[in-house]
Design an enzyme around this catalytic site. Structure first.
Site, PDB file in Angstrom:
ATOM      1  N   ARG A  82      77.977  16.658 -47.605  1.00 48.11           N
ATOM      2  CA  ARG A  82      76.662  16.649 -48.252  1.00 48.11           C
ATOM      3  C   ARG A  82      76.305  18.044 -48.730  1.00 48.11           C
ATOM      4  O   ARG A  82      76.954  19.044 -48.378  1.00 48.11           O
ATOM      5  CB  ARG A  82      75.591  16.159 -47.275  1.00 48.11           C
ATOM      6  N   GLY A  83      75.232  18.134 -49.496  1.00 49.07           N
ATOM      7  CA  GLY A  83      74.687  19.436 -49.853  1.00 49.07           C
ATOM      8  C   GLY A  83      73.889  20.011 -48.691  1.00 49.07           C
ATOM      9  O   GLY A  83      73.703  19.373 -47.654  1.00 49.07           O
ATOM     10  N   ASP A  85      72.802  23.188 -45.844  1.00 49.64           N
ATOM     11  CA  ASP A  85      73.442  24.068 -44.876  1.00 49.64           C
ATOM     12  C   ASP A  85      73.490  23.385 -43.512  1.00 49.64           C
ATOM     13  O   ASP A  85      73.788  22.196 -43.427  1.00 49.64           O
ATOM     14  CB  ASP A  85      72.682  25.403 -44.829  1.00 49.64           C
ATOM     15  N   MET A 156      66.684  17.538 -45.866  1.00 53.32           N
ATOM     16  CA  MET A 156      67.398  16.649 -46.786  1.00 53.32           C
ATOM     17  C   MET A 156      68.705  17.266 -47.227  1.00 53.32           C
ATOM     18  O   MET A 156      68.816  18.484 -47.379  1.00 53.32           O
ATOM     19  CB  MET A 156      66.545  16.361 -48.031  1.00 53.32           C
ATOM     20  N   GLY A 157      69.680  16.425 -47.425  1.00 53.32           N
ATOM     21  CA  GLY A 157      70.967  16.842 -47.968  1.00 53.32           C
ATOM     22  C   GLY A 157      71.695  15.607 -48.447  1.00 53.32           C
ATOM     23  O   GLY A 157      71.780  14.613 -47.722  1.00 53.32           O
ATOM     24  N   CYS A 186      68.950  24.908 -41.910  1.00 51.63           N
ATOM     25  CA  CYS A 186      69.090  24.866 -43.372  1.00 51.63           C
ATOM     26  C   CYS A 186      69.415  26.237 -43.955  1.00 51.63           C
ATOM     27  O   CYS A 186      69.269  26.455 -45.166  1.00 51.63           O
ATOM     28  CB  CYS A 186      67.839  24.290 -44.025  1.00 51.63           C
TER      29      CYS A 186
END
Length: 235
Positions: A82-83, A85, A156-157, A186
């Site tokens: 996923r995107g 961190d 969110m990711g 994050c």
């Protein structure tokens, strides 16, 4: 006519198992697209046993403890696709994974993330909390414009393949925030993490929060959620 999204509440499940399920559903939606079969997608709710997850471009140095300490604490660690961190998932945190064909909604990732944030913002409003966005940072925050008070309540990711999404959001409801002390959440320094329980200073029903998230997901995305027994069982 509203599109139908297949919905399942998986309960408490290991992160990797649910990731594998998401991949299966994503490939199924893509396959149906190539065969011109309309399928808007799925929405999964779950909670995970304690786990740190690192996004594909995340910095492993944002985990502040070694593997030996982490293992003794009973925290798993997964490098995901996923995107975003580093973040933490644990019991009492509501994790929502939409596997949606954005071609049936709007092929715009910014719009999609904004819509997910809007679901949470409306939910928080029911509890008297003013959720907000932080410029240049995904997720939902409380008082993001005040550096000394800014705190994140929802991370969110996502990942998208051929405009089909996976991964999603994690809303802190009644989960322990202690685990966030051992990461830079994050990858954002000097900003705090909070939960619904902490903000309200009272017990919160996660089942009630799930019902509200379903309601606002239907409202924001203009869909109808339908419980689906065709989603493969895991665990």
């Amino acid at each position: 006519m509203k599109k139908t999204i297949c919905f399942a509440d998986l309960g408490l499940k290991p992160y990797q198992e649910v990731w594998d399920l998401q991949e299966t559903l994503l490939q199924q939606v893509i396959r149906n697209k190539t065969e011109n079969k309309e399928e808007a997608g799925y929405l999964l709710f779950t909670e995970h046993p304690p786990v740190y997850t690192l996004g594909r471009n995340g910095n492993a140095l944002h985990v502040l403890i070694g593997d030996d300490v982490r293992t003794k604490m009973g925290i798993d660690y997964v490098h995901t696709n996923r995107g975003g961190d580093i973040t933490f998932h644990g019991p009492g945190q509501l994790v929502a994974y939409p596997i949606l064909d954005l071609a049936q909604f709007k092929t715009d990732i910014s719009w999609y993330l904004n819509s997910l944030e809007e679901v949470v913002i409306r939910l928080l409003r029911d509890y008297g909390l003013s959720g907000d966005r932080s410029k240049g940072e995904t997720g939902v925050w409380l008082e993001p414009a005040v550096l000394t008070k800014a705190r994140k309540i929802c991370a969110m990711g996502i990942r998208s393949s051929r405009w089909v999404t996976m991964h999603g959001l994690a809303l802190n409801v009644i989960n322990s925030l202690h685990y966030f002390d051992f990461i830079i959440p994050c990858g954002i320094q000097h900003k705090k993490v909070t939960s619904l329980q902490k903000e309200l200073n009272r017990d919160v029903s996660i089942e009630e929060v799930k019902e509200k998230m379903q309601f606002y997901f239907e409202q924001v995305f203009n869909v109808r959620l339908e419980r689906e027994d065709r989603i493969p069982a895991i665990g």
